[in-house]
Write an enzyme that holds these catalytic residues in place. Structure first.
Site: not given
Ligand SMILES: *[C@@H]1O[C@H](CO)[C@@H](O)[C@H](O)[C@H]1NC(C)=O
Ligand SMILES: *[C@@H]1O[C@H](CO)[C@@H](O)[C@H](O)[C@H]1NC(C)=O
Length: 145
Positions: A55, A72
């Site tokens: 990561e 992140d």
């Molecule tokens: C947004 O992207 C992140 C990383 O890919 C993911 O962990 C997260 O669940 C996503 N949020 C939504 C609401 O899709």
């Protein structure tokens, strides 16, 4: 002269900030810390070192902006949509009750505490890096611990 002093002060300030807020781990170093300081058992240590390598390349100051606008943070690339807060971004929740910037620090205690929470709720599959690089097997770092 005044100018030189300012430049020096800035350089020293930057160096201090970098030491406090960024650390590049080696696999062995992180394994030892997770096992000895945070009490992770061997399997959990091996898995966490593998996912952190996948990561963040073991760099505490790593950030990554996702396509959906979330970001992140740190060694374990913890997401600000649910787990921590960032100025100027509206999180859906703040389940680790902390500023995401805490996850970028040299002191990894906040990042470890939050990663444990993520693991408890979702398992290792919460991490795309784990699925891609660690699911089929992890390196045994017992000799580092
Ligand atoms: C947004 O992207 C992140 C990383 O890919 C993911 O962990 C997260 O669940 C996503 N949020 C939504 C609401 O899709
Ligand atoms: C760690 O990540 C930060 C932020 O991306 C970067 O500036 C720094 O050069 C990286 N350190 C190493 C050793 O790669």
């Amino acid at each position: 002269m005044k100018h030189l002093v300012l430049v020096l002060a800035f350089a020293v300030g930057c160096t201090i900030l970098q030491n406090v807020q960024a650390k590049q781990f080696t696999e062995c170093e992180l394994a030892r810390l997770l096992h000895r300081t945070y009490g992770f058992d061997r399997s959990k240590t091996n898995n966490f070192v593998c996912l952190a390598a996948a990561e963040s390349s073991l760099n505490t100051s790593k950030t990554h902006k996702n396509r959906n606008g979330s970001t992140d943070y740190g060694l374990f690339q913890i997401n600000n949509m649910y787990w921590c807060t960032t100025p100027g971004y509206v999180s859906r929740s703040d389940d680790c009750r902390t500023a995401c910037s805490e996850f970028l620090k040299n002191d990894i205690s906040k990042a470890v505490a939050c990663a444990k929470k993520v693991l408890a709720r979702h398992g290792y599959t919460a991490w795309e890096g784990w699925k891609a690089k660690c699911r089929s097997g992890v390196k045994d770092l017992s000799s580092c611990m």
